[in-house]
Design an enzyme around this catalytic site. Structure first.
Site, short mmCIF file in Angstrom:
data_model
loop_
_atom_site.label_atom_id
_atom_site.label_comp_id
_atom_site.label_asym_id
_atom_site.label_seq_id
_atom_site.Cartn_x
_atom_site.Cartn_y
_atom_site.Cartn_z
N GLU A 151 7.69 -0.18 5.76
CA GLU A 151 6.26 -0.76 4.29
C GLU A 151 5.46 -0.89 4.73
O GLU A 151 5.25 -1.66 5.99
CB GLU A 151 7.07 -1.72 3.65
CG GLU A 151 8.17 -1.12 2.81
CD GLU A 151 8.90 -2.73 2.30
OE1 GLU A 151 8.61 -3.97 2.23
OE2 GLU A 151 10.11 -2.44 1.60
N LEU A 153 0.21 -1.09 -0.31
CA LEU A 153 0.01 0.17 0.19
C LEU A 153 0.55 1.35 -0.66
O LEU A 153 0.28 2.25 -0.40
CB LEU A 153 -0.70 0.10 1.40
CG LEU A 153 -2.04 -1.56 1.35
CD1 LEU A 153 -2.88 -1.22 2.49
CD2 LEU A 153 -2.65 -0.70 0.32
N GLY A 154 2.04 1.55 0.52
CA GLY A 154 2.99 2.02 0.41
C GLY A 154 4.56 1.71 1.45
O GLY A 154 4.36 0.92 1.91
N ASP A 208 4.76 13.44 12.62
CA ASP A 208 4.86 13.53 11.20
C ASP A 208 3.49 13.51 10.85
O ASP A 208 2.75 13.01 9.90
CB ASP A 208 5.35 11.82 10.43
CG ASP A 208 5.44 12.23 9.29
OD1 ASP A 208 5.94 13.57 8.89
OD2 ASP A 208 5.28 11.20 8.72
#
Length: 666
Positions: free
Chosen positions: A357, A350-351, A469
């Site tokens: 990951e 997914l990303g 973040d």
């Protein structure tokens, strides 16, 4: 006497031989004839079919490998066919089974062009279509053992069976023979056995797809069941069924007559059966022990008490988690995670973020999760990691992505989250073809949801959590496009200092970072407020903070660009053109105003998240005049004007120099 001894040996030999032979007799199970297309007895197709069957049952067929395909004739009367023997039977058993299935095929399906025949030890299939190396899951059949599971609830029984069967499917798909067996415990007194197999001409992915479909078609309300599909089969039962028919025909041997009196006869007559029984007993337990060592094991979905079904309905909103949550109750089994992600297949990725990951995982029951595979440079030990996971798992709010659990296996550290289907906010926000799905009304709700989620982390949870973040990529959208903040608490889980006001390791995304954090490593709740302000400007404009580049002698980013528009009295120029006229000017201007308050250079000037939520929900609250933002970038004209005081300038505020390649706070 010697003839009597010989007779006893021959009797024992014939008994064992007949027992073995009877065990080897091919056992018919099921067949399926396609009635959509037929042929006549004297047709070319009939001749080609007989040629094909003769080839598949010939002495030179591939009985040693247990699989062969063949073609006979030319279109439109071409026939393709194959046979598949169970992966662990001997060539002799395979040949016997194929011979019987070929002999019976034309009587069971006398005029059908397409048919499949299932026996205990083999499968035969032919068609007028090209079936070679082609996945086919149509026309299957499911059979069940008549008895119910013993003292196990059906949902638990399903979990216990599905997981090891799916792991066996992965093992089979990766093997050359496309065959695997497994053994797993139902309870302390009873074990279950499983077997899966595909035709070896399938690709690894086609084999896995077929087996997963086969396994998931079982209802799992009986103690045993099996599914037959044209391209694969699966079975589980409460006895070691896959070792019943894997013995070849014994070699011929003639016993030698011996000498002796009556005592010899008595001794032989007694000792031989006892010896045979003893050897069989030893062999049975030796095989059982060996199988126990080599099976892929008793693997429940979780190592401990928690069941997979418990993750299907994450709570929409709670106050501060559940006090009884423990590390054990959150721990997933590594093999279950590997199976759910198809061995971390790239197509399921997914990303990737700063911590590792993320993969999509699907459990056998259909439950989907997001699996974050952490980088291996985590600073945490296992115990500390588990403790921090428990802390973060207790953070539950409708605008936070729920942490379901974790997994530890060697150097692997994995987090398992609820799966949020609509990807991240940046996927919609910065793609011109997708922006239209986020009108202003929806974006305004997203801003409010993000604010509430961060407020919960800062103030309403038992422990203060600073995100560090916050960005569009870490805002996920559920099926109703409601925002869920992701990746919160990662600094704690990853073993980074979360209690001090300073850190040597800055994590996050430049452009979203507050000046004091990016330059000096100083972080606080006001660092998240700065990031929230940048995010609001991106939501309003549909532009990335970093998307504005040097043009016509000006140096800019989104924060600088917004401040200039605000100072010039034209904030409406920031609005995403995709809105058209479908927005309230006062509402959108207020959001820009709040965002500028959030990105002020001095952290003390920024509002708290509590104040921000009040500003967003109560329009009557007066807003302070914003001061210049951090990372304000000067244009060349502004630099020249500042260098020449004689020039006529409007000194609205003091600006320190900066360049696009060396960004610094005031």
């Amino acid at each position: 006497m010697s003839s009597l001894i010989c007779f006893i040996f021959l009797f024992l030999f014939s008994f064992i031989t007949s027992f073995t032979a009877s065990a080897q007799n091919p056992f018919y199970l099921y067949h399926n004839c396609s009635i959509t297309t037929t042929y006549s007895s004297n047709s070319t197709y009939s001749t080609n079919l007989k040629t094909l069957l003769s080839s598949l049952s010939s002495r030179n067929a591939s009985y040693s490998t247990g699989f062969q395909n063949a073609t006979a004739g030319q279109a439109p009367d071409m026939v393709t066919g194959l046979f598949l023997c169970r992966g662990n039977v001997s060539p002799e058993v395979c040949r016997s089974c194929i011979a019987l299935s070929v002999n019976e095929s034309l009587s069971r399906c006398p005029n059908e062009r397409e048919a499949v025949f299932y026996y205990e030890q083999c499968m035969l299939r032919y068609s007028n279509r090209n079936i070679l190396s082609t996945l086919n899951t149509d026309g299957g059949v499911f059979m069940q053992n008549a008895r119910n599971p013993i003292s196990v609830k059906q949902d638990r029984f399903r979990d216990l069976v599905l997981n090891p069967m799916n792991l066996a499917a992965i093992e089979a798909a990766r093997s050359i023979k496309r065959f695997a067996v497994t053994k797993f415990d139902l309870n302390a007194l009873q074990s279950l056995y499983g077997m899966v197999q595909c035709t070896p001409d399938l690709t690894e992915q086609d084999c896995l797809d077929c087996l997963q479909q086969s396994i998931n078609q079982v209802t799992y309300d009986k103690i045993g069941g099996r599914t037959f599909l044209p391209s694969c089969t699966s079975r589980y039962d409460n006895y070691e069924f896959y070792n019943e028919f894997n013995v070849g025909t014994p070699q011929d041997s003639s016993p030698r007559p011996g000498k002796g009196g009556n005592s010899s006869v008595i001794v032989i007559a007694v000792v031989v059966p006892i010896t045979v029984l003893f050897l069989l007993f030893v062999a049975f337990f030796s095989v059982r022990r060996a199988k126990r060592k080599k099976t892929i094991g008793a693997i429940p979905l979780f190592k401990v008490k928690r069941k997979e079904t418990e993750v299907t309905e994450p709570p929409a909103e709670t106050t501060d988690g559940d006090d009884i949550t423990t590390a054990g109750s959150l721990q997933f089994d590594f093999k279950a995670i590997v199976a759910a992600t198809d061995i971390f297949l790239p197509i399921n990725k997914l990303g990737q973020g700063g911590f590792g990951e993320v993969y999509k995982g699907t459990f056998p029951s259909g439950v989907q999760v997001a699996v974050k595979r952490l980088s291996k440079n985590s600073g945490q030990g296992e115990k500390e990691f588990e403790n921090e996971v428990v802390v973060v798992a207790k953070l539950q709010h409708r605008n936070l992505v729920k942490l379901l659990g974790y997994c530890l296996e060697g150097e692997e550290k994995i987090l398992v989250y609820e799966f949020v289907p609509n990807k991240s906010l940046d996927y919609f926000l910065f793609d011109p073809t997708m922006q239209g799905q986020l009108d202003w009304s929806r974006r305004y709700k997203i801003i409010g949801g993000i604010a509430r989620g961060i407020l919960y982390l800062h103030q309403d949870s038992r422990l203060t959590i600073i995100h560090r973040d916050l960005k569009a990529g870490n805002i996920l959208l559920d099926a109703d496009m409601n925002p869920k903040v992701a990746d919160f608490g990662m600094a704690r889980i990853f073993g980074m200092d979360q209690t001090e006001a300073n850190t040597r390791r800055v994590v996050g995304t430049y452009g979203y970072m507050a000046p004091e954090y990016a330059m000096y490593g100083k972080f606080s709740m006001k660092s998240d407020v700065y990031s929230f302000g940048v995010l609001v400007l991106e939501i309003v404009s549909g532009m990335k903070n970093s998307s504005l580049d040097q043009m016509d002698g000006s140096i800019s980013n989104l924060v600088t660009y917004t401040w200039r528009l605000w100072s010039n009295g034209s904030p409406s120029e920031l609005v995403d053109p995709s809105f058209g006229d479908n927005y309230q000017t006062s509402e959108i201007t207020r959001c820009i105003h709040i965002a500028l308050l959030c990105v002020q250079e001095d952290a003390n000037d920024r509002p708290t998240m509590s104040a921000i939520v009040q500003m967003l929900t109560t329009s009557s609250i007066a807003l302070a005049v914003p001061r210049p933002p951090g990372f304000f970038l000067r244009s060349k004209q502004e630099q020249a004007e500042r260098a020449c005081p004689s020039m006529d300038t409007s000194d609205l505020f003091s600006i320190d120099e900066a360049s696009i390649t060396s960004v610094a706070p005031r």
